[in-house]
Design a protein around this motif. Structure first.
Motif, mmCIF file in Angstrom:
data_model
loop_
_atom_site.group_PDB
_atom_site.id
_atom_site.type_symbol
_atom_site.label_atom_id
_atom_site.label_comp_id
_atom_site.label_asym_id
_atom_site.label_seq_id
_atom_site.Cartn_x
_atom_site.Cartn_y
_atom_site.Cartn_z
ATOM 1 N N THR A 1 4.177 0.021 1.695
ATOM 2 C CA THR A 1 4.282 -0.967 2.772
ATOM 3 C C THR A 1 3.689 -2.293 2.296
ATOM 4 O O THR A 1 2.554 -2.334 1.811
ATOM 5 C CB THR A 1 3.544 -0.470 4.018
ATOM 6 N N VAL B 1 13.455 -1.523 1.984
ATOM 7 C CA VAL B 1 13.915 -0.293 2.642
ATOM 8 C C VAL B 1 13.670 -0.401 4.145
ATOM 9 O O VAL B 1 12.535 -0.574 4.590
ATOM 10 C CB VAL B 1 13.172 0.947 2.086
ATOM 11 N N LEU C 1 0.832 -1.201 0.000
ATOM 12 C CA LEU C 1 0.000 0.000 0.000
ATOM 13 C C LEU C 1 0.870 1.256 0.000
ATOM 14 O O LEU C 1 1.797 1.398 0.799
ATOM 15 C CB LEU C 1 -0.931 0.014 1.224
ATOM 16 N N LYS D 1 7.156 8.792 2.997
ATOM 17 C CA LYS D 1 5.945 8.009 3.290
ATOM 18 C C LYS D 1 4.973 8.964 3.956
ATOM 19 O O LYS D 1 5.403 9.858 4.683
ATOM 20 C CB LYS D 1 6.303 6.842 4.217
ATOM 21 N N TYR D 2 3.691 8.803 3.797
ATOM 22 C CA TYR D 2 2.680 9.755 4.282
ATOM 23 C C TYR D 2 2.905 11.136 3.640
ATOM 24 O O TYR D 2 2.507 12.161 4.193
ATOM 25 C CB TYR D 2 2.708 9.942 5.807
ATOM 26 N N GLY E 1 4.635 -5.923 6.627
ATOM 27 C CA GLY E 1 4.613 -4.588 7.252
ATOM 28 C C GLY E 1 5.853 -3.755 6.947
ATOM 29 O O GLY E 1 5.974 -2.639 7.431
ATOM 30 N N HIS E 2 6.778 -4.308 6.177
ATOM 31 C CA HIS E 2 8.018 -3.566 5.858
ATOM 32 C C HIS E 2 7.919 -2.941 4.461
ATOM 33 O O HIS E 2 6.998 -3.229 3.710
ATOM 34 C CB HIS E 2 9.220 -4.500 5.993
ATOM 35 N N LYS E 3 8.895 -2.099 4.140
ATOM 36 C CA LYS E 3 8.758 -1.219 2.975
ATOM 37 C C LYS E 3 9.543 -1.676 1.735
ATOM 38 O O LYS E 3 10.619 -2.257 1.860
ATOM 39 C CB LYS E 3 9.230 0.197 3.347
ATOM 40 N N VAL F 1 0.632 5.248 0.578
ATOM 41 C CA VAL F 1 -0.300 6.088 1.334
ATOM 42 C C VAL F 1 -0.550 7.426 0.651
ATOM 43 O O VAL F 1 -1.657 7.937 0.645
ATOM 44 C CB VAL F 1 0.252 6.339 2.768
ATOM 45 N N GLU G 1 5.664 12.687 3.605
ATOM 46 C CA GLU G 1 6.656 13.396 4.429
ATOM 47 C C GLU G 1 7.949 12.579 4.483
ATOM 48 O O GLU G 1 7.922 11.361 4.311
ATOM 49 C CB GLU G 1 6.127 13.579 5.864
ATOM 50 N N ALA G 2 9.064 13.263 4.798
ATOM 51 C CA ALA G 2 10.345 12.562 4.918
ATOM 52 C C ALA G 2 10.351 11.693 6.175
ATOM 53 O O ALA G 2 10.043 12.170 7.263
ATOM 54 C CB ALA G 2 11.481 13.569 4.980
ATOM 55 N N ILE G 3 10.678 10.422 6.012
ATOM 56 C CA ILE G 3 10.829 9.546 7.184
ATOM 57 C C ILE G 3 12.302 9.231 7.422
ATOM 58 O O ILE G 3 12.648 8.395 8.226
ATOM 59 C CB ILE G 3 10.015 8.234 7.048
ATOM 60 N N GLY G 4 13.185 9.949 6.719
ATOM 61 C CA GLY G 4 14.617 9.730 6.860
ATOM 62 C C GLY G 4 15.246 9.892 5.486
ATOM 63 O O GLY G 4 14.607 10.406 4.559
#
Lengths: 102, 392
Positions: free
Chosen positions: A17, A84, A7, A66-67, A50-52, A9, A69-72
């Motif tokens: 994910t 990832v 999915l 993700k979302y 559940g992983h990317k 987002v 926005e930067a998650i890193g």
């Protein structure tokens, strides 16, 4: 065989994910977004539930999104279809080990 | 469609608040009184106690925090009346504790272990007080209360990748609905704003609230960085990482989904109860369960909605906790601890709205007396008060 679903987002995301058990190298996953679009990506390595998975190539130091926005950021070159997680994604926050930020 | 305003059956307190439970709270004013409080509770039905580890040999701001937290627990609408168990020589201001809880119109008693001549004598005296208090409390009747008297605390724990995509979205749905109905909602876990604080700051009811949100996140991040390491493993936890969350930013962006989308009215300090102003509030707390559950209970929340992916079964003695599980595998594996299955969103069998309505109906029943799964098995004793300074 049950369909492997991942999915996405937000439109801006460069990862999705995976919600399937035992996704392994060479298998295909069906990426779905919130608008009902879907497409197939071939997985480059094993990805747990559940992983990317990377939806595009992500060069080193570029944001992982993700979302929307930067998650890193990518700790090294990440290829499309690659798993990832903490091995190739650096958090940019709470980094007491980064002297220049203190 | 003519929508009826939801109501619940609650215990109306002398200060106008409405309780979802009707406990006699046996409050140890210091950790040294825990065993006496526990012995009283084992003997007298209708009591709950709070086995914390604070109240002595701490710096004055932390001692004030302990006193104020225990006052707020005593004032909570789920508490009918209070027995304070004091050792006698502690740092907590037990006189103030008695005085401020009694000011809400509640019956408050205190016993002091040293004054009574020791542990067994204190257990006997406390048991007799507690018996009278529970008999008195048991005559309270539930009455119809408008939903605007509801105060919901929210939290996520044992998160994984499903949390931000299913269970937190369900809580966000309920949060928005409650705010729109004139009720109060409180969320916290300041650590889990890191990476998403700009989104929350934009939702501040005024610029000062936005500034305050950025400030508490900055303070929390500085505390985390002060030890000179990568905060990963502390946050996200090893369990979060095993569940697919790679960074605090990813965890935070999923965590803040549970706050819904409405404006944020302000930031409450840890021991502070909600004011008369309704709507969505933030409480400045860490993410760890024992401390945040206490902080939320002393907000005056009658219940908590708690989202999990990996399966966190925590509860609080006087605040029912409704578990919303986002991971379909965890729900199947731990269904005896999980109240609502939001995993059906991940499998595509239900929408966020459908599970959100299910959670809202469960909430109305819990406010009216239905037990949550953690209450039924009494999994709620592991609590503590969040401290800022060292034990000295």
């Amino acid at each position: 065989m049950a369909l492997n679903i991942a999915l996405k987002v937000n439109d801006l995301d460069n990862v999705a994910t995976v919600f399937a058990e035992g996704v392994s190298k060479g298998q295909e996953v069906e990426v779905r977004d919130k608008k009902g679009q879907s497409w197939i990506i071939t997985v480059l390595g094993d990805i747990p539930y559940g992983h990317k998975i990377a939806l595009t190539a992500i060069p080193p130091n570029q944001d992982v999104i993700k979302y929307g926005e930067a998650i890193g950021m990518a700790a090294r070159q990440i290829s499309k279809g690659e798993y990832v997680h903490v091995h190739n994604l650096d958090s940019k926050r709470g980094r007491g080990d980064w002297k220049e930020n203190n | 469609m003519a929508a009826t305003i939801p109501e619940f059956m609650g215990y109306l307190r002398p200060d106008g608040k409405a309780g979802a439970r009707n406990f006699t709270a046996v409050i140890p004013s210091v950790t040294c009184a825990n065993d006496v409080a526990l012995a009283i509770c084992r003997q007298v039905q209708g009591t709950v106690t709070y086995l914390h580890h604070q109240g002595c040999c701490q710096l004055p701001p932390d001692l004030d925090r302990v006193t104020e937290t225990l006052i707020s627990i005593g004032k909570s609408p789920n508490v009918a009346n209070v027995l304070v168990v004091s050792l006698g020589c502690e740092g907590t201001d037990h006189a103030r504790l008695v005085e401020e809880v009694a000011a809400t119109g509640k019956h408050v008693e205190i016993i002091r272990i040293q004054e009574l001549g020791g542990v067994s004598k204190a257990i006997q005296a406390g048991t007799d007080f507690a018996r009278r208090l529970v008999i008195e409390a048991s005559s309270c009747q539930r009455t119809r209360c408008p939903i605007s008297k509801a105060v919901m605390a929210i939290k996520c724990g044992g998160s994984d990748a499903t949390s931000g995509m299913a269970s937190n979205c369900v809580i966000g749905y309920v949060a928005d609905k409650l705010v729109d109905l004139g009720a109060t909602v409180i969320f916290g876990e300041t650590t889990e704003f890191i990476g998403g604080e700009h989104l929350l700051a934009r939702r501040g009811a005024n610029p000062q609230v936005g500034e305050k949100i950025l400030q508490i996140v900055d303070e929390m991040e500085k505390r985390a960085k002060s030890l000179g390491c990568d905060m990963r493993k502390g946050q996200p936890t090893p369990g979060n990482i095993a569940g697919g969350l790679s960074s605090i930013e990813e965890k935070s962006l999923g965590a803040i989904m549970k706050s819904g989308s409405r404006p944020i009215q302000g930031v409450l300090d840890y021991p502070q109860a909600v004011t008369t102003e309704k709507g969505l509030w933030i409480k400045d707390t860490p993410g760890r369960e024992p401390e945040i559950l206490t902080g939320m209970a002393c907000s005056g929340a009658q219940f908590m909605m708690f989202s999990t992916g990996r399966g966190a079964p925590q509860g609080f003695p006087s605040m029912p906790v409704i578990k919303i599980c986002g991971n379909p595998h965890t729900y199947a594996h731990m269904s005896e601890d999980m109240d609502i299955n939001a995993g059906l969103i991940i499998t595509g069998e239900k929408t966020i709205e459908e599970v959100g309505e299910e959670a809202f109906q469960k909430m109305l029943r819990v406010l009216s007396g239905e037990m949550t799964k953690n209450e039924a098995i009494q999994y709620f004793s592991s609590i503590d008060i969040h401290m800022l300074g060292p034990v000295i």
